[in-house]
Design a protein around this motif. Structure first.
Motif, PDB file in Angstrom:
ATOM      1  N   ARG A  49      38.880  32.914  39.371  1.00  0.00           N
ATOM      2  CA  ARG A  49      39.521  31.717  39.929  1.00  0.00           C
ATOM      3  C   ARG A  49      40.523  31.141  38.921  1.00  0.00           C
ATOM      4  O   ARG A  49      41.638  30.787  39.269  1.00  0.00           O
ATOM      5  CB  ARG A  49      38.488  30.664  40.313  1.00  0.00           C
ATOM      6  N   SER A  74      44.592  30.885  39.461  1.00  0.00           N
ATOM      7  CA  SER A  74      45.360  29.634  39.412  1.00  0.00           C
ATOM      8  C   SER A  74      46.399  29.666  38.304  1.00  0.00           C
ATOM      9  O   SER A  74      47.482  29.113  38.444  1.00  0.00           O
ATOM     10  CB  SER A  74      44.431  28.435  39.259  1.00  0.00           C
ATOM     11  N   ASP A 109      40.098  34.393  47.678  1.00  0.00           N
ATOM     12  CA  ASP A 109      39.229  33.213  47.654  1.00  0.00           C
ATOM     13  C   ASP A 109      37.844  33.534  48.197  1.00  0.00           C
ATOM     14  O   ASP A 109      36.844  33.035  47.684  1.00  0.00           O
ATOM     15  CB  ASP A 109      39.844  32.061  48.456  1.00  0.00           C
ATOM     16  N   ASP A 124      34.596  33.014  45.979  1.00  0.00           N
ATOM     17  CA  ASP A 124      33.533  32.127  46.477  1.00  0.00           C
ATOM     18  C   ASP A 124      32.182  32.851  46.477  1.00  0.00           C
ATOM     19  O   ASP A 124      31.160  32.272  46.088  1.00  0.00           O
ATOM     20  CB  ASP A 124      33.842  31.639  47.899  1.00  0.00           C
TER      21      ASP A 124
END
Length: 126
Positions: free
Chosen positions: A81, A85, A96, A100
């Motif tokens: 993650r 970003s 994602d 997750d």
């Protein structure tokens, strides 16, 4: 001309004022909603452009101990993650979903079993 953000201390509404650098601090500012002169400058976020190398160094310093990370799905998900970003690029929705699942503790093997079409080329070429 720069835009300055203000908040009125009287009506508590936000507004923007356009003025030159030389006018700032000298030109009186009045609320555009109620005309009050009792206003304060609102500080806004500042964006800093960084090179890709600088972004990757930042990620690497956050995850300096990569050894054994494949055995810790949550840490792997957090690293992915952060890297996603820091890259500043649009990633597919599947990214994602995988992150997750990792952060929820699902192993890469379990994710691969649950999402067999993940990573398949949509053109049919592999």
């Amino acid at each position: 001309m720069p835009t300055y953000d203000f908040i009125c201390n009287h009506c508590e509404k936000r507004f923007e004022v356009f003025m030159t650098f030389s006018e700032y601090g000298k030109k009186p500012v009045h609320c555009v909603h109620c005309e009050s002169g009792n206003v304060r400058r609102r500080m806004t976020k500042v964006r800093i452009a960084r090179s890709e190398e600088s972004r990757m160094e930042s990620v690497a310093s956050d995850f300096s101990g990569f050894e054994g990370i494949e055995d810790d799905p949550k840490a792997l998900g957090q690293m992915m993650r952060k890297m996603g970003s820091e890259m500043g690029e649009d990633l597919p929705p599947e990214f994602d979903d995988v992150v997750d699942r990792l952060e929820a503790g699902q192993s890469p093997d379990e994710i691969e079993s649950a999402l067999p079409d993940l990573g398949a080329d949509s053109t049919g070429d592999e």
